[in-house]
Design a protein around this motif. Sequence first.
Motif, PDB file in Angstrom:
ATOM      1  N   PRO A  48       0.806  -1.226   0.000  1.00  0.00           N
ATOM      2  CA  PRO A  48       0.000   0.000   0.000  1.00  0.00           C
ATOM      3  C   PRO A  48       0.837   1.274   0.000  1.00  0.00           C
ATOM      4  O   PRO A  48       0.362   2.339  -0.413  1.00  0.00           O
ATOM      5  CB  PRO A  48      -0.825  -0.125   1.287  1.00  0.00           C
ATOM      6  CG  PRO A  48      -0.090  -1.115   2.139  1.00  0.00           C
ATOM      7  CD  PRO A  48       0.561  -2.060   1.187  1.00  0.00           C
ATOM      8  N   GLU A  49       2.093   1.160   0.423  1.00  0.00           N
ATOM      9  CA  GLU A  49       2.965   2.330   0.475  1.00  0.00           C
ATOM     10  C   GLU A  49       3.631   2.617  -0.861  1.00  0.00           C
ATOM     11  O   GLU A  49       4.378   3.597  -0.997  1.00  0.00           O
ATOM     12  CB  GLU A  49       4.037   2.125   1.552  1.00  0.00           C
ATOM     13  CG  GLU A  49       5.073   1.042   1.239  1.00  0.00           C
ATOM     14  CD  GLU A  49       4.605  -0.378   1.577  1.00  0.00           C
ATOM     15  OE1 GLU A  49       5.478  -1.272   1.657  1.00  0.00           O
ATOM     16  OE2 GLU A  49       3.398  -0.593   1.750  1.00  0.00           O
ATOM     17  N   ILE A  50       3.390   1.804  -1.883  1.00  0.00           N
ATOM     18  CA  ILE A  50       4.106   1.910  -3.153  1.00  0.00           C
ATOM     19  C   ILE A  50       3.792   3.202  -3.901  1.00  0.00           C
ATOM     20  O   ILE A  50       4.594   3.710  -4.675  1.00  0.00           O
ATOM     21  CB  ILE A  50       3.796   0.687  -4.060  1.00  0.00           C
ATOM     22  CG1 ILE A  50       4.808   0.566  -5.203  1.00  0.00           C
ATOM     23  CG2 ILE A  50       2.388   0.751  -4.605  1.00  0.00           C
ATOM     24  CD1 ILE A  50       6.169   0.152  -4.795  1.00  0.00           C
ATOM     25  N   GLY A  51       2.602   3.757  -3.686  1.00  0.00           N
ATOM     26  CA  GLY A  51       2.235   5.016  -4.349  1.00  0.00           C
ATOM     27  C   GLY A  51       1.305   4.791  -5.529  1.00  0.00           C
ATOM     28  O   GLY A  51       1.418   3.795  -6.247  1.00  0.00           O
ATOM     29  N   ASP A  53       1.162   6.313  -8.338  1.00  0.00           N
ATOM     30  CA  ASP A  53       1.779   6.363  -9.659  1.00  0.00           C
ATOM     31  C   ASP A  53       2.224   4.979 -10.110  1.00  0.00           C
ATOM     32  O   ASP A  53       2.063   4.605 -11.278  1.00  0.00           O
ATOM     33  CB  ASP A  53       2.971   7.331  -9.667  1.00  0.00           C
ATOM     34  CG  ASP A  53       4.084   6.925  -8.711  1.00  0.00           C
ATOM     35  OD1 ASP A  53       3.768   6.331  -7.651  1.00  0.00           O
ATOM     36  OD2 ASP A  53       5.247   7.207  -9.016  1.00  0.00           O
ATOM     37  N   ALA A  54       2.754   4.190  -9.175  1.00  0.00           N
ATOM     38  CA  ALA A  54       3.171   2.825  -9.514  1.00  0.00           C
ATOM     39  C   ALA A  54       1.964   1.958  -9.828  1.00  0.00           C
ATOM     40  O   ALA A  54       1.965   1.193 -10.799  1.00  0.00           O
ATOM     41  CB  ALA A  54       3.973   2.215  -8.365  1.00  0.00           C
ATOM     42  N   VAL A  55       0.933   2.080  -9.014  1.00  0.00           N
ATOM     43  CA  VAL A  55      -0.287   1.309  -9.256  1.00  0.00           C
ATOM     44  C   VAL A  55      -0.895   1.712 -10.600  1.00  0.00           C
ATOM     45  O   VAL A  55      -1.360   0.861 -11.371  1.00  0.00           O
ATOM     46  CB  VAL A  55      -1.299   1.515  -8.108  1.00  0.00           C
ATOM     47  CG1 VAL A  55      -2.620   0.808  -8.426  1.00  0.00           C
ATOM     48  CG2 VAL A  55      -0.716   0.992  -6.796  1.00  0.00           C
ATOM     49  N   GLY A  56      -0.876   3.020 -10.901  1.00  0.00           N
ATOM     50  CA  GLY A  56      -1.406   3.500 -12.169  1.00  0.00           C
ATOM     51  C   GLY A  56      -0.625   2.958 -13.356  1.00  0.00           C
ATOM     52  O   GLY A  56      -1.200   2.577 -14.379  1.00  0.00           O
ATOM     53  N   ALA A  57       0.705   2.907 -13.226  1.00  0.00           N
ATOM     54  CA  ALA A  57       1.538   2.361 -14.299  1.00  0.00           C
ATOM     55  C   ALA A  57       1.228   0.886 -14.522  1.00  0.00           C
ATOM     56  O   ALA A  57       1.190   0.400 -15.658  1.00  0.00           O
ATOM     57  CB  ALA A  57       3.011   2.541 -13.951  1.00  0.00           C
ATOM     58  N   MET A  58       0.962   0.195 -13.432  1.00  0.00           N
ATOM     59  CA  MET A  58       0.619  -1.216 -13.525  1.00  0.00           C
ATOM     60  C   MET A  58      -0.746  -1.379 -14.192  1.00  0.00           C
ATOM     61  O   MET A  58      -0.955  -2.279 -15.000  1.00  0.00           O
ATOM     62  CB  MET A  58       0.606  -1.824 -12.121  1.00  0.00           C
ATOM     63  CG  MET A  58       0.851  -3.296 -12.026  1.00  0.00           C
ATOM     64  SD  MET A  58       2.560  -3.776 -12.363  1.00  0.00           S
ATOM     65  CE  MET A  58       2.434  -4.309 -14.073  1.00  0.00           C
ATOM     66  N   ARG A  59      -1.648  -0.493 -13.862  1.00  0.00           N
ATOM     67  CA  ARG A  59      -2.990  -0.551 -14.452  1.00  0.00           C
ATOM     68  C   ARG A  59      -2.928  -0.281 -15.958  1.00  0.00           C
ATOM     69  O   ARG A  59      -3.620  -0.935 -16.744  1.00  0.00           O
ATOM     70  CB  ARG A  59      -3.893   0.470 -13.748  1.00  0.00           C
ATOM     71  CG  ARG A  59      -5.370   0.324 -14.068  1.00  0.00           C
ATOM     72  CD  ARG A  59      -6.206   1.277 -13.239  1.00  0.00           C
ATOM     73  NE  ARG A  59      -6.180   0.916 -11.810  1.00  0.00           N
ATOM     74  CZ  ARG A  59      -5.669   1.678 -10.844  1.00  0.00           C
ATOM     75  NH1 ARG A  59      -5.119   2.844 -11.132  1.00  0.00           N
ATOM     76  NH2 ARG A  59      -5.683   1.277  -9.590  1.00  0.00           N
TER      77      ARG A  59
END
Length: 258
Positions: A48-51, A53-59
Amino acid sequence: MSAGRSGKRVADIEPSRLALLNTGAVEAATLTECLAVDFATLMQVVLPEIGEDAVGAMREAAREGISRRMALAARLIHERRGMADLAKLRCHASDTVRGWACFMVGVAKDHTLAERLALIRPQADDLHFGVREWSWMAVRPYIAVDPEDAIARLAGWTAEPSERLRRFASEATRPRGVWCAHIGLLRQSPEKALPILEPLQADPAPYVQDSVGNWLNDAGKDRPEWVRSLCARWSAESPMPATARIYKRALRSIDRKD
């Protein structure tokens, strides 16, 4: 990545089962389930601390092939967290997350091949079929750069009690391989891998036998007579079912040409 066959499609997976996969609560049981995992959701739950932006890039990468998404996930984690989460990820309940740990070993900077092999060893011996495939894929580029060093280091793995580690030594050094760059040196001179191949000529595990057979089948596409000669010698030295299984698999492409 190989796995047991499944007649299911991604759309056939029960929503409750998919939710467990996407939150990292369970391992994928089939290749279909591996492909169905939503990496962005899983990353948000596990780190959950990854941010965002990282989750968005993965999406945004959701439609990419799974190998690219595995490597991307590892890069995103490494860029933001370094290797701090490696121990946590490599023992996670989710095979996908443990796969990310494999690729973190691959993207880590300033590691020698010996250090990478030591780091990948737990995943090479993982009980899950998918993690074991990711383990060799993650370090394969470094093996391809210096195959002779890799062979010298992996030769010792052929004596390991675990068939999974013995298989890694063979699978990671295949001249052509699957979903990976070829190793030119071993296509031209497959005999350089004999320190790995010879100890496995009558390995009792079908899992290892199949890998050795595939290794030699690769080699036979460039050096068929060498493969025939080696198989003939092994059959004389080790006239047993294990060697016969390797022999048959090794010659399947050569025999089709004859």
